[in-house]
Scaffold this motif. Structure first.
Motif, PDB file in Angstrom:
ATOM      1  N   VAL A  37     -15.353 -12.413  74.331  1.00 51.56           N
ATOM      2  CA  VAL A  37     -15.489 -11.630  73.130  1.00 51.56           C
ATOM      3  C   VAL A  37     -15.767 -10.297  73.534  1.00 51.56           C
ATOM      4  O   VAL A  37     -15.481  -9.432  72.420  1.00 51.56           O
ATOM      5  N   LEU A  38     -16.395  -9.942  74.277  1.00 52.08           N
ATOM      6  CA  LEU A  38     -17.225  -8.376  74.744  1.00 52.08           C
ATOM      7  C   LEU A  38     -15.970  -7.816  75.669  1.00 52.08           C
ATOM      8  O   LEU A  38     -16.334  -6.828  76.215  1.00 52.08           O
ATOM      9  N   ASP A  39     -14.803  -8.242  75.634  1.00 46.88           N
ATOM     10  CA  ASP A  39     -13.901  -7.728  76.498  1.00 46.88           C
ATOM     11  C   ASP A  39     -13.624  -6.362  76.311  1.00 46.88           C
ATOM     12  O   ASP A  39     -13.086  -5.840  75.152  1.00 46.88           O
ATOM     13  N   GLY A  40     -13.874  -5.173  77.148  1.00 49.01           N
ATOM     14  CA  GLY A  40     -13.559  -3.808  76.730  1.00 49.01           C
ATOM     15  C   GLY A  40     -15.029  -3.214  75.954  1.00 49.01           C
ATOM     16  O   GLY A  40     -14.729  -2.025  76.146  1.00 49.01           O
ATOM     17  N   HIS A  41     -15.946  -3.902  75.980  1.00 54.79           N
ATOM     18  CA  HIS A  41     -17.040  -3.360  75.260  1.00 54.79           C
ATOM     19  C   HIS A  41     -18.345  -3.931  75.934  1.00 54.79           C
ATOM     20  O   HIS A  41     -19.582  -3.913  75.459  1.00 54.79           O
TER      21      HIS A  41
END
Length: 66
Positions: A37-41
């Motif tokens: 869910v946090l991919d890239g963040h």
């Protein structure tokens, strides 16, 4: 209650540092990078965990008597 806040703060601190170390050095440890869910963040999530850790430490200090 203060010890529970300190323990949660310590875990948030460790995970926040682990996320930042992972982003900048390619060491693969910590939970932040494993959440899809946090991919890239991941950097933002790690900084948020560090802020949460200091807030939990402050809350545990305010709960101590005297």
């Amino acid at each position: 209650m203060g010890q529970l806040l300190e323990a949660a703060g310590f875990l948030a601190l460790v995970q926040g540092v682990a996320g930042l170390v992972h982003e900048f050095t390619d060491l693969h440890w910590g939970l932040v990078q494993r959440l899809g869910v946090l991919d890239g963040h991941e950097v933002y999530a790690s900084v948020a965990l560090l802020v949460l850790a200091f807030a939990l430490f402050a809350a545990s200090e305010s709960r101590k008597p005297g």
